[in-house]
Design a protein around this motif. Structure first.
Motif, PDB file in Angstrom:
ATOM      1  N   UNK A 110      38.760  -4.918-105.147  1.00  0.00           N
ATOM      2  CA  UNK A 110      39.218  -6.211-105.336  1.00  0.00           C
ATOM      3  C   UNK A 110      40.310  -6.175-104.200  1.00  0.00           C
ATOM      4  N   UNK A 111      40.279  -7.100-103.154  1.00  0.00           N
ATOM      5  CA  UNK A 111      41.312  -7.345-102.196  1.00  0.00           C
ATOM      6  C   UNK A 111      42.716  -7.435-103.106  1.00  0.00           C
ATOM      7  N   UNK A 112      43.031  -8.308-104.049  1.00  0.00           N
ATOM      8  CA  UNK A 112      44.323  -8.423-104.614  1.00  0.00           C
ATOM      9  C   UNK A 112      44.678  -7.274-105.362  1.00  0.00           C
ATOM     10  N   UNK A 113      43.838  -6.434-105.855  1.00  0.00           N
ATOM     11  CA  UNK A 113      44.164  -5.069-106.604  1.00  0.00           C
ATOM     12  C   UNK A 113      44.945  -4.406-105.522  1.00  0.00           C
ATOM     13  N   UNK A 114      44.162  -4.098-104.166  1.00  0.00           N
ATOM     14  CA  UNK A 114      44.651  -3.077-103.108  1.00  0.00           C
ATOM     15  C   UNK A 114      46.003  -3.530-102.762  1.00  0.00           C
ATOM     16  N   UNK A 115      46.086  -5.213-102.605  1.00  0.00           N
ATOM     17  CA  UNK A 115      47.316  -5.732-102.124  1.00  0.00           C
ATOM     18  C   UNK A 115      48.488  -5.175-102.812  1.00  0.00           C
ATOM     19  N   UNK A 116      48.269  -5.256-104.187  1.00  0.00           N
ATOM     20  CA  UNK A 116      49.294  -5.019-105.159  1.00  0.00           C
ATOM     21  C   UNK A 116      49.777  -3.582-105.017  1.00  0.00           C
ATOM     22  N   UNK A 117      49.130  -2.662-104.498  1.00  0.00           N
ATOM     23  CA  UNK A 117      49.524  -1.434-104.447  1.00  0.00           C
ATOM     24  C   UNK A 117      49.950  -1.056-103.023  1.00  0.00           C
TER      25      UNK A 117
END
Ligand code: C5P
Length: 226
Positions: A110-117
């Motif tokens: 999930x791109x938004x999960x990667x972004x959050x990290x």
């Protein structure tokens, strides 16, 4: 006023069981550099999401979880494995299971999960240097790293190594089952649209099939100190 150059980074990417974790820790220790185990971050989010009873395919809920989860690494006092603290709970042992790996792989697409990290990972770059272990360290997170390595090994050898690791931890696993799980996880990691598992164009490829740990460490160190 002059700006100090950013701390040097060595990225070590590759599929599961390629030896990245062990090699990265030994190389970081040898260089006296910090270590980022980025896989542990994805495992921690998958674990936290599971603990909260979230549906792992619910992108919004898992993204909020990734933003809210507090992840800390704590060096063990006796020099053994670094502990991973998730929302105040020592989750080190739970995070190493293949179930946690599969949950991590599911939410890591999930791109938004990667972004959050991202910010958390960039924060590890501090003097005197950083060894960054993962799938997209050289391609996405630290594309400007001076040193990049991509570790591989045959699927059979990778399954054997994971089998030995998990057995030593007293977990009940079968070699065939593990190989199938690892192949499924790698194929999902390599085929996803965002930050897929692939070597950076400027990475040095090291196939560790049949190689001992010392030999691999020497090869990786030679990339930094030719
Ligand atoms: O390296 P490890 O096996 O702990 O990683 C668990 C999972 O986390 C991988 O299968 C992958 O899906 C994900 N991951 C990732 N990007 C990273 C590190 C791990 O997508 N940099």
């Amino acid at each position: 006023m002059s700006h100090a150059a950013p701390a040097p980074v060595l990225t070590i990417d590759g599929p599961s069981g390629s030896g990245k974790g062990t090699i990265s820790a030994l190389v970081a220790e040898h260089l006296g550099w910090r270590l980022l185990d980025s896989g542990a971050l994805y495992r921690a989010v998958g674990y936290a999401a599971g603990m909260a009873g979230l549906d792992l395919s619910d992108v919004d809920a898992v993204t909020r979880c990734a933003q809210a989860t507090k992840i800390h690494f704590r060096a063990a006092s006796d020099g053994s494995q670094t502990r991973v603290i998730v929302n105040g709970h020592d989750a080190t042992d739970e995070l190493r299971t293949e179930t946690a790996g599969a949950a991590a792989s599911a939410i890591a697409s999930m791109p938004s999960v990667r972004e959050a990290l991202v910010a958390l990972q960039l924060g590890f770059r501090k003097a005197p240097g950083l060894v960054a272990d993962g799938r997209d360290m050289g391609t996405v997170i630290f594309p400007d790293a001076a040193y990049k390595v991509f570790l591989t090994a045959s699927a059979a050898e990778r399954a054997k190594r994971r089998y030995k690791q998990l057995k030593e931890k007293g977990l009940s696993v079968t070699l065939g089952g593990l190989q199938r799980e690892i192949e499924a996880r790698d194929s999902r990691d390599a085929s996803r649209a965002v930050a897929p598992l692939k070597p950076a164009e400027d990475a040095v490829l090291v196939d560790t099939t049949g190689m001992g740990i010392d030999e691999v460490v020497a090869k990786v160190l030679a990339v930094v100190q030719p």
